[in-house]
Motif scaffolding. Sequence first.
Motif, short mmCIF file in Angstrom:
data_model
loop_
_atom_site.label_atom_id
_atom_site.label_comp_id
_atom_site.label_asym_id
_atom_site.label_seq_id
_atom_site.Cartn_x
_atom_site.Cartn_y
_atom_site.Cartn_z
N ASN A 117 7.40 1.88 25.27
CA ASN A 117 7.88 3.20 24.90
C ASN A 117 8.60 3.80 26.11
OD1 ASN A 117 8.05 6.06 24.55
ND2 ASN A 117 6.48 5.93 22.96
N ASP A 118 9.87 4.11 25.96
CA ASP A 118 10.66 4.62 27.09
C ASP A 118 10.05 5.86 27.72
OD1 ASP A 118 12.49 2.57 26.85
OD2 ASP A 118 14.06 3.80 25.94
N ALA A 119 9.37 6.69 26.93
CA ALA A 119 8.84 7.96 27.43
C ALA A 119 7.40 7.87 27.92
CB ALA A 119 8.94 9.02 26.33
N THR A 120 6.71 6.77 27.64
CA THR A 120 5.32 6.61 28.06
C THR A 120 5.27 6.22 29.53
OG1 THR A 120 4.61 5.99 25.84
CG2 THR A 120 3.19 5.29 27.66
N THR A 121 4.27 6.75 30.25
CA THR A 121 4.07 6.39 31.65
C THR A 121 3.07 5.26 31.74
OG1 THR A 121 4.54 8.65 32.37
CG2 THR A 121 3.31 7.26 33.90
N TYR A 122 3.43 4.25 32.51
CA TYR A 122 2.59 3.07 32.74
C TYR A 122 2.31 2.96 34.23
CZ TYR A 122 4.44 1.86 28.12
OH TYR A 122 4.80 1.89 26.79
N THR A 123 1.16 2.42 34.58
CA THR A 123 0.85 2.15 35.99
C THR A 123 1.20 0.71 36.28
OG1 THR A 123 -0.94 3.77 35.94
CG2 THR A 123 -0.94 2.21 37.77
N VAL A 124 2.11 0.53 37.23
CA VAL A 124 2.60 -0.79 37.61
C VAL A 124 2.04 -1.15 38.98
CG1 VAL A 124 4.66 -2.18 38.08
CG2 VAL A 124 4.75 -0.36 36.36
N VAL A 125 1.51 -2.36 39.12
CA VAL A 125 1.13 -2.87 40.44
C VAL A 125 2.17 -3.89 40.85
CG1 VAL A 125 -0.43 -4.68 39.54
CG2 VAL A 125 -0.70 -3.84 41.88
N THR A 126 2.54 -3.83 42.11
CA THR A 126 3.51 -4.76 42.68
C THR A 126 3.27 -4.87 44.17
OG1 THR A 126 5.86 -5.37 42.68
CG2 THR A 126 5.33 -3.04 43.09
N ASN A 127 4.06 -5.68 44.83
CA ASN A 127 3.93 -5.77 46.29
C ASN A 127 4.81 -4.72 46.95
OD1 ASN A 127 6.58 -7.06 47.27
ND2 ASN A 127 5.95 -8.48 45.65
N ASP A 128 4.42 -4.29 48.14
CA ASP A 128 5.13 -3.19 48.80
C ASP A 128 6.55 -3.56 49.22
OD1 ASP A 128 4.22 -4.84 50.91
OD2 ASP A 128 3.75 -3.14 52.21
N PHE A 129 6.86 -4.85 49.31
CA PHE A 129 8.22 -5.28 49.67
C PHE A 129 9.21 -4.86 48.58
CE2 PHE A 129 11.57 -8.59 49.52
CZ PHE A 129 12.15 -8.37 50.76
N ILE A 130 8.95 -5.27 47.33
CA ILE A 130 9.90 -4.89 46.28
C ILE A 130 9.70 -3.44 45.86
CG2 ILE A 130 10.33 -7.24 45.50
CD1 ILE A 130 8.57 -6.69 43.04
N ALA A 131 8.49 -2.91 46.01
CA ALA A 131 8.27 -1.50 45.70
C ALA A 131 9.17 -0.61 46.55
CB ALA A 131 6.81 -1.11 45.91
N SER A 132 9.44 -1.04 47.79
CA SER A 132 10.28 -0.24 48.69
C SER A 132 11.76 -0.42 48.43
CB SER A 132 9.96 -0.58 50.15
OG SER A 132 10.37 -1.91 50.45
N GLY A 133 12.11 -1.19 47.40
CA GLY A 133 13.51 -1.35 47.01
C GLY A 133 14.16 -2.62 47.50
N GLN A 134 13.40 -3.45 48.21
CA GLN A 134 13.95 -4.70 48.72
C GLN A 134 14.24 -5.67 47.57
OE1 GLN A 134 14.66 -5.02 52.07
NE2 GLN A 134 14.02 -2.88 52.05
N ASP A 135 15.06 -6.65 47.83
CA ASP A 135 15.42 -7.68 46.86
C ASP A 135 16.10 -7.09 45.62
OD1 ASP A 135 15.47 -10.42 47.05
OD2 ASP A 135 13.41 -10.75 46.38
N GLY A 136 16.75 -5.94 45.80
CA GLY A 136 17.51 -5.33 44.71
C GLY A 136 16.70 -4.46 43.76
#
Length: 181
Positions: A117-136
Amino acid sequence: SNIIAKAFLMVTPSADIAIQNGGGVRTDVAAGEVTFAEAVNVLPFANTLVTMELSGAQIKAVLEDALENALRTGGSTGAYPYASGLRYHVNASLTKGSRVSNVEVNARVAGSWAAINDATTYTVVTNDFIASGQDGYTTFGTEYKAGNFVNTFTLYTQGFIDYIKGLAGQGQALQKMPISE
């Protein structure tokens, strides 16, 4: 990379889904016993797991960002997104913004699959490297730079190790790979 994403999801109880870049997973794991050293070879960086609250529309944008970086000339194939609790179709021949379709969520892989759902908020876990915008991963990066993340302070290698140990403790195996130190 999908198993790594599942490991991150399973060791982060607050997360609904996990996204991992393929380049962050540096080698395959052979069948058999997995040592601590082998786990470090798979995930050799000092990345930590972070969570972010994102709308379904933002999650789709994250996937599109990663694919754009993976597919463009001079981009990084390591940007390709893998996930747990999230599935989608990719048509690499289309342009950015239309490559990802049929995005579905199964929060914590604990229920059934449903259209995101485009309007629903989800909690995403990821690594801090891509979370910071790295790798595009620019959509992640925008939120990260705004301070909209929680650092779990779990090293991503430790998250993988804890996941494998948890499976072993339940009498299961990850491709017959108990972890030992």
